[in-house]
Design a protein around this motif. Sequence first.
Motif, mmCIF file in Angstrom:
data_model
loop_
_atom_site.group_PDB
_atom_site.id
_atom_site.type_symbol
_atom_site.label_atom_id
_atom_site.label_comp_id
_atom_site.label_asym_id
_atom_site.label_seq_id
_atom_site.Cartn_x
_atom_site.Cartn_y
_atom_site.Cartn_z
ATOM 1 N N SER A 131 35.413 103.718 108.884
ATOM 2 C CA SER A 131 34.950 105.043 109.287
ATOM 3 C C SER A 131 35.469 106.132 108.358
ATOM 4 N N LEU A 132 36.654 105.913 107.759
ATOM 5 C CA LEU A 132 37.178 106.909 106.828
ATOM 6 C C LEU A 132 36.349 106.985 105.551
ATOM 7 N N ARG A 133 35.588 105.922 105.251
ATOM 8 C CA ARG A 133 34.738 105.963 104.056
ATOM 9 C C ARG A 133 33.522 106.858 104.263
ATOM 10 N N THR A 134 33.199 107.174 105.524
ATOM 11 C CA THR A 134 32.090 108.084 105.785
ATOM 12 C C THR A 134 32.563 109.511 105.535
ATOM 13 N N PRO A 135 31.953 110.215 104.619
ATOM 14 C CA PRO A 135 32.446 111.571 104.308
ATOM 15 C C PRO A 135 32.250 112.521 105.483
ATOM 16 N N TYR A 136 33.211 113.399 105.649
ATOM 17 C CA TYR A 136 33.156 114.411 106.708
ATOM 18 C C TYR A 136 33.711 115.714 106.155
ATOM 19 N N THR A 137 33.013 116.799 106.442
ATOM 20 C CA THR A 137 33.415 118.129 105.990
ATOM 21 C C THR A 137 33.525 119.045 107.190
ATOM 22 N N LEU A 138 34.622 119.750 107.303
ATOM 23 C CA LEU A 138 34.825 120.687 108.394
ATOM 24 C C LEU A 138 33.945 121.910 108.169
ATOM 25 N N LYS A 139 33.045 122.177 109.130
ATOM 26 C CA LYS A 139 32.108 123.289 109.014
ATOM 27 C C LYS A 139 32.290 124.207 110.219
ATOM 28 N N LEU A 140 32.747 125.424 109.945
ATOM 29 C CA LEU A 140 32.915 126.446 110.974
ATOM 30 C C LEU A 140 32.066 127.643 110.566
ATOM 31 N N PRO A 141 30.872 127.786 111.125
ATOM 32 C CA PRO A 141 29.988 128.893 110.709
ATOM 33 C C PRO A 141 30.586 130.248 111.068
ATOM 34 N N ASN A 142 30.359 131.197 110.183
ATOM 35 C CA ASN A 142 30.864 132.559 110.384
ATOM 36 C C ASN A 142 29.916 133.313 111.304
ATOM 37 N N GLU A 143 30.032 133.018 112.602
ATOM 38 C CA GLU A 143 29.188 133.634 113.614
ATOM 39 C C GLU A 143 30.075 134.209 114.710
ATOM 40 N N PRO A 144 29.644 135.286 115.353
ATOM 41 C CA PRO A 144 30.464 135.835 116.449
ATOM 42 C C PRO A 144 30.491 134.889 117.634
ATOM 43 N N GLY A 145 31.647 134.813 118.259
ATOM 44 C CA GLY A 145 31.798 133.944 119.420
ATOM 45 C C GLY A 145 31.649 134.719 120.713
#
Length: 351
Positions: free
Chosen positions: A49-63
């Motif tokens: 599972s670590l071979r599957t690439p993953y990128t942390l995505k936090l959109p710049n949107e108001p919460g």
Amino acid sequence: SAQPIPRPSSSSAYQTIGHTGYHEFGTRTPPANDSPAPPVTGLSRFNQSLRTPYTLKLPNEPGCQELRHIIIDGSNVAMAHGLHRFFSCRGIALAVETFWRRGHREITVFVPQWRQKRDRLTTEQHFLNQLEDLRLLSFTPSREVCGQRISSHDDRFLLHLAEKTDGIIVTNDNLRDFVDTSDTWRKIIQERLLQFTFVEDHFMIPDDPLGRNGPHLDFFLRKDNRRAPPTPPPMRPPCFRPSSQQQLPLYVQALHSASRTPASTPLPPSSLTPHQTHWPHSGPPEWLPPRRSPSPSPSPSPPPQRSPGETSVLKTKLYDIFPDQKQRIDRILGDNPYMRDLNALSGLLLG
């Protein structure tokens, strides 16, 4: 002289037929010495599972400003994602991304400071640096003295911050060591712990964090989550069914239920009370309440009395409704020879 019998060559003797493994003389070919495949383990699946690439995505949107502060137990989340053998920083990133997508912008992750060091059991440490740059991760103090590690209890930081910000603690730890510390911490542990689980790279939280009878997750994560008053059960209409299974009129039902209702129970609805119930009346004019009028009007002549047939029909119906009051029924019918309405006669019996 005898001639020797010629033998077939070795190349022709071992000609196999199809895939059955037999040559033309019926002998089996020797099996191949192939090594068996290694069994599947959780470690191999985790490494895959670590071979599957993953990128942390936090959109710049108001919460959403009405959502509570989320306080994540980083060590608990990372070890849960790493099969309790590895400190998986990807698990922390997945948890933060899940709450970010739900509209939370006040998120804090606590991780011991010694986790910054390189360790073969710690995977993808770059996620810790990303979250620290975004001011979403805080390291709890720890140091080494003479080769001995001295670390502060990170669970205390969770409870302190939850007390100050009225936040929710995301952890699978029960925090039993701090139940008796104070009443405030006991209430936090009882009412503001959010458990989770991982299904591969899916971070999942329950819809009923406080049990089946508790609030929904959307209501649980809001700042003003005071419980609404319980909805009272719908009031059942008064139902009195005598032995003959004959349904009483609505007015009789209301009077009968009021006579059997204790003082502590609520009264029947206002729509069923006698002074608001309008029912026809054919008795003498003295039965109706007197009306105040500026000019007296001549009283109408009384209606004719009941015939014996009408009295017999009314008596039969009242006997079916009130089988234990036959003598009283006879007396009331004799005292009121003008009444033909079953509701009025039933009201006299219940009154």
